[in-house]
Design a protein around this motif. Structure first.
Motif, PDB file in Angstrom:
ATOM      1  N   ARG A   4      50.115 -47.038 -41.926  1.00  0.00           N
ATOM      2  CA  ARG A   4      49.942 -45.607 -41.690  1.00  0.00           C
ATOM      3  C   ARG A   4      48.480 -45.256 -41.436  1.00  0.00           C
ATOM      4  O   ARG A   4      48.181 -44.425 -40.567  1.00  0.00           O
ATOM      5  CB  ARG A   4      50.479 -44.805 -42.877  1.00  0.00           C
ATOM      6  N   ARG A   5      47.569 -45.880 -42.164  1.00  0.00           N
ATOM      7  CA  ARG A   5      46.147 -45.609 -41.913  1.00  0.00           C
ATOM      8  C   ARG A   5      45.769 -45.955 -40.477  1.00  0.00           C
ATOM      9  O   ARG A   5      44.996 -45.236 -39.831  1.00  0.00           O
ATOM     10  CB  ARG A   5      45.279 -46.401 -42.898  1.00  0.00           C
ATOM     11  N   GLU A   8      47.317 -43.421 -37.876  1.00  0.00           N
ATOM     12  CA  GLU A   8      46.633 -42.129 -37.793  1.00  0.00           C
ATOM     13  C   GLU A   8      45.681 -42.084 -36.599  1.00  0.00           C
ATOM     14  O   GLU A   8      45.401 -41.006 -36.057  1.00  0.00           O
ATOM     15  CB  GLU A   8      45.844 -41.869 -39.084  1.00  0.00           C
ATOM     16  N   ARG A  16      51.962 -40.141 -37.765  1.00  0.00           N
ATOM     17  CA  ARG A  16      50.495 -40.109 -37.772  1.00  0.00           C
ATOM     18  C   ARG A  16      49.926 -39.326 -38.946  1.00  0.00           C
ATOM     19  O   ARG A  16      48.719 -39.348 -39.170  1.00  0.00           O
ATOM     20  CB  ARG A  16      49.975 -39.514 -36.463  1.00  0.00           C
ATOM     21  N   ASP A  17      50.774 -38.630 -39.684  1.00  0.00           N
ATOM     22  CA  ASP A  17      50.278 -37.854 -40.816  1.00  0.00           C
ATOM     23  C   ASP A  17      49.795 -38.793 -41.925  1.00  0.00           C
ATOM     24  O   ASP A  17      50.421 -39.821 -42.192  1.00  0.00           O
ATOM     25  CB  ASP A  17      51.369 -36.948 -41.374  1.00  0.00           C
ATOM     26  N   PRO A  18      48.695 -38.453 -42.593  1.00  0.00           N
ATOM     27  CA  PRO A  18      48.233 -39.271 -43.715  1.00  0.00           C
ATOM     28  C   PRO A  18      49.323 -39.390 -44.775  1.00  0.00           C
ATOM     29  O   PRO A  18      50.094 -38.452 -45.007  1.00  0.00           O
ATOM     30  CB  PRO A  18      47.024 -38.492 -44.249  1.00  0.00           C
ATOM     31  N   SER A 163      55.126 -47.392 -38.551  1.00  0.00           N
ATOM     32  CA  SER A 163      54.532 -46.085 -38.259  1.00  0.00           C
ATOM     33  C   SER A 163      54.363 -45.819 -36.770  1.00  0.00           C
ATOM     34  O   SER A 163      54.547 -44.696 -36.315  1.00  0.00           O
ATOM     35  CB  SER A 163      53.175 -45.948 -38.958  1.00  0.00           C
TER      36      SER A 163
END
Length: 214
Positions: A4-5, A8, A16-18, A163
């Protein structure tokens, strides 16, 4: 969390949300022990791969990436619920075969784009490719520093299928090439890797290849 990081910073990623560790742990259960974010996210997309003799590729826009070695294996029952041992897959045979076809070693790998149809498959690939010891993938990724984008082994730098979205393995090959060419934008590894490993598949069908920047 690592996926996920990286996602982003990928404008084409689905998620893409933290995401905090609490967010991850609070996600709904899908099939024990996997929750929502342990499962890849389907998407539409396409990847083109050009395969050529080396001398024909010298005048391309980007320098050619050499396929140094390939490993593949099909074995076992086709259905997950019929596997005799879910802790192993044919990826161990595929990884072992790949390393017999090159003088390079796992310690030479600077970047890994490893299949993550489910989160644990990436862990399995880390062990199968000798990037860590068998049974040691948990401690290997703990904390995230070792597999961070600018860590010793940059892992799934586009966000992986967890992600960025599932393109049935081709997204990993695209990302690997993009990183080695230094064209990954905000998610670019600071020093474009010269040696990377790409792996796809889970269950009874697995394959991997070693890419070298010319």
């Amino acid at each position: 969390m690592n996926a996920r990081r990286n996602a982003e910073l990928n404008p084409n990623a689905i998620y893409r949300d933290p995401m905090s560790f609490d967010d991850y742990m609070a996600a709904r259960m899908i099939s024990t022990p996997f929750c929502l974010y342990d499962c890849d996210v389907p998407c539409d997309g396409a990847t083109a791969v050009i395969v050529s003799r080396r001398e024909r590729a010298k005048d391309m826009r980007n320098p050619p990436l050499r396929v140094e070695a390939v490993g593949a294996r099909i074995a076992g029952r086709p259905s997950w619920d019929q596997f005799e041992d879910l802790s192993t897959m044919p990826n161990r045979d595929a990884g072992a075969q790949m390393w017999t076809r090159t003088d390079l070693k796992p310690a030479d790998v600077q970047m890994a784009q490893l299949y993550d149809g489910f989160s644990w498959i990436t862990m399995s690939w880390l062990e199968a490719l000798g990037l860590c010891g068998v049974g040691e993938s948990g401690p290997f990724v703990e904390g995230g520093e070792r597999i961070a984008r600018n860590g010793p082994l940059a892992l799934n730098t586009h966000g992986g299928q967890l992600s960025a979205g599932r393109l049935h393995g081709y997204g990993f090959l695209h990302e690997g090439a993009t990183q080695m060419w230094g064209e990954a934008g905000d998610r670019q590894i600071a020093k474009p890797p010269e040696i990377g490993v790409i792996a796809a598949g889970g269950g009874n069908t697995c394959g991997c290849l070693l890419l070298v920047r010319e």
